[in-house]
Design a protein around this motif. Structure first.
Motif, PDB file in Angstrom:
ATOM      1  N   ASP A   1      40.884  37.366  21.858  1.00 57.82           N
ATOM      2  CA  ASP A   1      39.582  37.146  22.456  1.00 57.82           C
ATOM      3  C   ASP A   1      39.522  36.199  23.571  1.00 57.82           C
TER       4      ASP A   1
ATOM      5  N   THR B   1      42.192  35.284  25.371  1.00 57.79           N
ATOM      6  CA  THR B   1      43.155  35.660  26.741  1.00 57.79           C
ATOM      7  C   THR B   1      42.302  36.227  27.934  1.00 57.79           C
ATOM      8  N   PRO B   2      41.418  37.210  27.803  1.00 66.70           N
ATOM      9  CA  PRO B   2      40.531  37.638  29.020  1.00 66.70           C
ATOM     10  C   PRO B   2      39.672  36.564  29.438  1.00 66.70           C
ATOM     11  N   GLN B   3      39.009  35.589  28.423  1.00 63.44           N
ATOM     12  CA  GLN B   3      38.154  34.805  28.988  1.00 63.44           C
ATOM     13  C   GLN B   3      38.718  33.673  29.645  1.00 63.44           C
TER      14      GLN B   3
ATOM     15  N   ASN C   1      41.395  34.507  31.687  1.00 63.37           N
ATOM     16  CA  ASN C   1      41.795  35.100  32.827  1.00 63.37           C
ATOM     17  C   ASN C   1      40.621  34.949  33.600  1.00 63.37           C
ATOM     18  N   ALA C   2      39.488  35.370  33.382  1.00 67.58           N
ATOM     19  CA  ALA C   2      38.356  35.350  34.007  1.00 67.58           C
ATOM     20  C   ALA C   2      37.909  33.996  34.529  1.00 67.58           C
ATOM     21  N   LEU C   3      38.076  32.934  33.734  1.00 61.15           N
ATOM     22  CA  LEU C   3      37.850  31.684  34.165  1.00 61.15           C
ATOM     23  C   LEU C   3      38.560  31.007  35.293  1.00 61.15           C
ATOM     24  N   GLN C   4      40.010  31.500  35.286  1.00 58.89           N
ATOM     25  CA  GLN C   4      40.888  31.306  36.130  1.00 58.89           C
ATOM     26  C   GLN C   4      40.433  32.100  37.519  1.00 58.89           C
ATOM     27  N   ARG C   5      40.096  33.039  37.227  1.00 62.42           N
ATOM     28  CA  ARG C   5      39.636  33.858  38.787  1.00 62.42           C
ATOM     29  C   ARG C   5      38.438  33.224  39.224  1.00 62.42           C
ATOM     30  N   VAL C   6      37.413  33.043  38.499  1.00 63.99           N
ATOM     31  CA  VAL C   6      36.180  32.388  39.004  1.00 63.99           C
ATOM     32  C   VAL C   6      36.440  31.047  39.744  1.00 63.99           C
ATOM     33  N   ASP C   7      37.162  30.039  39.043  1.00 64.29           N
ATOM     34  CA  ASP C   7      37.582  28.698  39.354  1.00 64.29           C
ATOM     35  C   ASP C   7      38.444  29.054  40.791  1.00 64.29           C
TER      36      ASP C   7
END
Length: 118
Positions: free
Chosen positions: A32, A34-36, A38-44
């Protein structure tokens, strides 16, 4: 071409941070998280890029000559470098702390360390 320092800074910061984050989780929660992460890194990353783009645009408005533009690009890249250094400091401290915890864990289990040397 990306700056070599950027890759080093990224490597120094992301691996210890991810290790610490995943260690704090029970194994059944990792899928659960891992995708969170990943999304946080992309948004940041997108936010950081947008902020530096706005800073560069503001700098270029005040120096319309080619020589002035070159100088403003340099200032913006120095700011990006300062941000990278500021982010690398806690990452290095985190890596140092993780290493210390691992050494203590291995030192508290002397039987297992002896078995791995065979």
């Amino acid at each position: 071409m990306p700056a070599p320092g950027r890759g080093v800074g990224f490597g120094l910061s992301i691996i210890p941070a991810m290790t610490a984050a995943y260690r704090a989780l029970p194994p059944n929660k990792i899928p659960d998280a891992t995708p969170q992460l990943n999304a946080l890194q992309r948004v940041d990353g997108a936010i950081g890029t947008a902020v530096l783009t706005v800073v560069l645009d503001d700098q270029l408005r005040h120096r319309p000559t080619p020589a002035g533009e070159v100088g403003r690009f340099g200032i913006t890249f120095l700011r990006a470098l300062a941000i990278t250094i500021a982010a690398a400091i806690p990452a290095i401290l985190l890596a140092h702390t993780e290493r210390r915890v691992l050494r203590r864990a291995h030192a508290s289990k002397p039987g297992e360390a002896a078995d791995t040397s065979h």
